[in-house]
Design a protein around this motif. Structure first.
Motif, PDB file in Angstrom:
ATOM      1  N   GLY A 188       5.501  -0.709 -23.851  1.00  8.96           N
ATOM      2  CA  GLY A 188       5.501  -0.307 -25.259  1.00  8.96           C
ATOM      3  C   GLY A 188       5.977   1.124 -25.435  1.00  8.96           C
ATOM      4  O   GLY A 188       6.767   1.428 -26.330  1.00  8.96           O
ATOM      5  N   GLY A 189       5.507   2.017 -24.566  1.00 11.88           N
ATOM      6  CA  GLY A 189       5.942   3.408 -24.623  1.00 11.88           C
ATOM      7  C   GLY A 189       7.408   3.564 -24.281  1.00 11.88           C
ATOM      8  O   GLY A 189       8.092   4.434 -24.819  1.00 11.88           O
ATOM      9  N   VAL A 190       7.891   2.710 -23.406  1.00 11.66           N
ATOM     10  CA  VAL A 190       9.310   2.741 -23.033  1.00 11.66           C
ATOM     11  C   VAL A 190      10.162   2.298 -24.223  1.00 11.66           C
ATOM     12  O   VAL A 190      11.156   2.936 -24.565  1.00 11.66           O
ATOM     13  N   VAL A 191       9.750   1.228 -24.875  1.00  8.68           N
ATOM     14  CA  VAL A 191      10.513   0.693 -26.006  1.00  8.68           C
ATOM     15  C   VAL A 191      10.540   1.683 -27.162  1.00  8.68           C
ATOM     16  O   VAL A 191      11.572   1.891 -27.792  1.00  8.68           O
ATOM     17  N   ARG A 192       9.406   2.329 -27.418  1.00  2.00           N
ATOM     18  CA  ARG A 192       9.344   3.288 -28.531  1.00  2.00           C
ATOM     19  C   ARG A 192       9.958   4.636 -28.172  1.00  2.00           C
ATOM     20  O   ARG A 192      10.257   5.422 -29.055  1.00  2.00           O
ATOM     21  N   ALA A 193      10.127   4.924 -26.893  1.00  2.00           N
ATOM     22  CA  ALA A 193      10.740   6.168 -26.408  1.00  2.00           C
ATOM     23  C   ALA A 193      10.032   7.413 -26.945  1.00  2.00           C
ATOM     24  O   ALA A 193      10.651   8.427 -27.191  1.00  2.00           O
ATOM     25  N   ARG A 194       8.720   7.324 -27.092  1.00  2.00           N
ATOM     26  CA  ARG A 194       7.981   8.479 -27.593  1.00  2.00           C
ATOM     27  C   ARG A 194       7.194   9.184 -26.502  1.00  2.00           C
ATOM     28  O   ARG A 194       6.718  10.289 -26.705  1.00  2.00           O
ATOM     29  N   ASN A 195       7.050   8.547 -25.373  1.00  2.00           N
ATOM     30  CA  ASN A 195       6.192   9.076 -24.331  1.00  2.00           C
ATOM     31  C   ASN A 195       6.959   9.080 -23.015  1.00  2.00           C
ATOM     32  O   ASN A 195       7.152   8.032 -22.413  1.00  2.00           O
ATOM     33  N   ILE A 196       7.370  10.267 -22.553  1.00  2.00           N
ATOM     34  CA  ILE A 196       8.164  10.312 -21.325  1.00  2.00           C
ATOM     35  C   ILE A 196       7.327   9.894 -20.117  1.00  2.00           C
ATOM     36  O   ILE A 196       7.874   9.422 -19.134  1.00  2.00           O
ATOM     37  N   GLU A 197       6.016  10.017 -20.207  1.00  2.00           N
ATOM     38  CA  GLU A 197       5.159   9.582 -19.103  1.00  2.00           C
ATOM     39  C   GLU A 197       5.187   8.060 -18.963  1.00  2.00           C
ATOM     40  O   GLU A 197       5.119   7.528 -17.855  1.00  2.00           O
ATOM     41  N   ALA A 198       5.309   7.348 -20.091  1.00  2.00           N
ATOM     42  CA  ALA A 198       5.400   5.884 -20.034  1.00  2.00           C
ATOM     43  C   ALA A 198       6.646   5.450 -19.268  1.00  2.00           C
ATOM     44  O   ALA A 198       6.594   4.501 -18.477  1.00  2.00           O
ATOM     45  N   VAL A 199       7.742   6.146 -19.484  1.00  2.00           N
ATOM     46  CA  VAL A 199       8.981   5.832 -18.762  1.00  2.00           C
ATOM     47  C   VAL A 199       8.762   6.046 -17.267  1.00  2.00           C
ATOM     48  O   VAL A 199       9.130   5.202 -16.444  1.00  2.00           O
ATOM     49  N   HIS A 200       8.142   7.161 -16.926  1.00  2.00           N
ATOM     50  CA  HIS A 200       7.879   7.458 -15.518  1.00  2.00           C
ATOM     51  C   HIS A 200       6.977   6.384 -14.895  1.00  2.00           C
ATOM     52  O   HIS A 200       7.266   5.860 -13.813  1.00  2.00           O
ATOM     53  N   GLN A 201       5.887   6.043 -15.582  1.00  2.00           N
ATOM     54  CA  GLN A 201       4.944   5.065 -15.031  1.00  2.00           C
ATOM     55  C   GLN A 201       5.560   3.671 -14.941  1.00  2.00           C
ATOM     56  O   GLN A 201       5.295   2.933 -13.989  1.00  2.00           O
ATOM     57  N   ALA A 202       6.392   3.305 -15.900  1.00  2.00           N
ATOM     58  CA  ALA A 202       7.081   2.008 -15.831  1.00  2.00           C
ATOM     59  C   ALA A 202       8.038   1.987 -14.648  1.00  2.00           C
ATOM     60  O   ALA A 202       8.164   0.978 -13.945  1.00  2.00           O
ATOM     61  N   ARG A 203       8.697   3.099 -14.425  1.00  2.00           N
ATOM     62  CA  ARG A 203       9.615   3.216 -13.281  1.00  2.00           C
ATOM     63  C   ARG A 203       8.855   3.063 -11.963  1.00  2.00           C
ATOM     64  O   ARG A 203       9.287   2.351 -11.054  1.00  2.00           O
ATOM     65  N   VAL A 204       7.705   3.709 -11.866  1.00  2.00           N
ATOM     66  CA  VAL A 204       6.866   3.602 -10.664  1.00  2.00           C
ATOM     67  C   VAL A 204       6.412   2.154 -10.469  1.00  2.00           C
ATOM     68  O   VAL A 204       6.477   1.610  -9.359  1.00  2.00           O
ATOM     69  N   ALA A 205       5.964   1.517 -11.553  1.00  2.00           N
ATOM     70  CA  ALA A 205       5.498   0.129 -11.453  1.00  2.00           C
ATOM     71  C   ALA A 205       6.626  -0.802 -11.026  1.00  2.00           C
ATOM     72  O   ALA A 205       6.419  -1.702 -10.203  1.00  2.00           O
ATOM     73  N   SER A 206       7.838  -0.590 -11.549  1.00  2.00           N
ATOM     74  CA  SER A 206       8.962  -1.455 -11.160  1.00  2.00           C
ATOM     75  C   SER A 206       9.308  -1.257  -9.689  1.00  2.00           C
ATOM     76  O   SER A 206       9.632  -2.223  -8.985  1.00  2.00           O
ATOM     77  N   HIS A 207       9.207  -0.016  -9.224  1.00  4.05           N
ATOM     78  CA  HIS A 207       9.466   0.254  -7.807  1.00  4.05           C
ATOM     79  C   HIS A 207       8.409  -0.429  -6.925  1.00  4.05           C
ATOM     80  O   HIS A 207       8.738  -1.033  -5.904  1.00  4.05           O
ATOM     81  N   ARG A 208       7.169  -0.339  -7.333  1.00  2.00           N
ATOM     82  CA  ARG A 208       6.091  -0.995  -6.570  1.00  2.00           C
ATOM     83  C   ARG A 208       6.294  -2.504  -6.525  1.00  2.00           C
ATOM     84  O   ARG A 208       6.085  -3.141  -5.490  1.00  2.00           O
ATOM     85  N   LEU A 209       6.679  -3.078  -7.653  1.00  2.00           N
ATOM     86  CA  LEU A 209       6.924  -4.520  -7.688  1.00  2.00           C
ATOM     87  C   LEU A 209       8.054  -4.919  -6.746  1.00  2.00           C
ATOM     88  O   LEU A 209       7.929  -5.902  -6.002  1.00  2.00           O
ATOM     89  N   ARG A 210       9.144  -4.178  -6.772  1.00  2.00           N
ATOM     90  CA  ARG A 210      10.261  -4.495  -5.874  1.00  2.00           C
ATOM     91  C   ARG A 210       9.835  -4.395  -4.415  1.00  2.00           C
ATOM     92  O   ARG A 210      10.192  -5.246  -3.593  1.00  2.00           O
TER      93      ARG A 210
END
Length: 127
Positions: free
Chosen positions: A26-48
């Motif tokens: 949600g934070g990534v889609v709204r682009a209001r929270n740069i921490e959300a982008v970072h955490q989503a990136r970390v989660a995608s890396h962990r999943l891979r």
């Protein structure tokens, strides 16, 4: 200790990381929270990484499909994160400047980066 199958471990671990990714989306889609982008990136890396660890107990076609989708998402998130960090740093520098010409110049750079970031945002949403 209870005997838990590797498949069950994969389900729990990958499910948790997928939940993390969903939580920050949600934070990534709204682009209001740069921490959300970072955490989503970390989660995608962990999943891979997790898909690689558990590939022996997961369907090969599903792993390939998920890895490709996560790779595309990570690429878009990485670009967005880089731009977010640059914008944040330049805004901090601008706040500390006394000369208006320097502030104006940095402001113009920030404007260009924000436009670029908006385009990357569209890519991230599509991923």
């Amino acid at each position: 200790m209870q005997n838990v199958s590797l498949a069950k471990c994969a389900h729990v671990v990958l499910g948790g990381w997928l939940g993390d990714l969903a939580r920050y989306s949600g934070g990534v889609v709204r682009a209001r929270n740069i921490e959300a982008v970072h955490q989503a990136r970390v989660a995608s890396h962990r999943l891979r990484t997790g898909l690689g660890v558990f590939k022996g107990v997961l369907r090969e076609d599903a792993v390939k499909k998920w890895r490709k989708a996560l790779r595309m998402l990570a690429k878009a998130l990485s670009h967005a994160r880089d731009l977010d960090v640059q914008i944040d740093l330049l805004n901090q520098l601008r706040r500390g400047m006394k000369r208006s010409k320097e502030k104006t110049g940095i402001g113009r750079i920030v404007t260009v980066l924000k436009r670029t970031r908006a385009g990357v945002q569209r890519e991230a949403r599509a991923s």
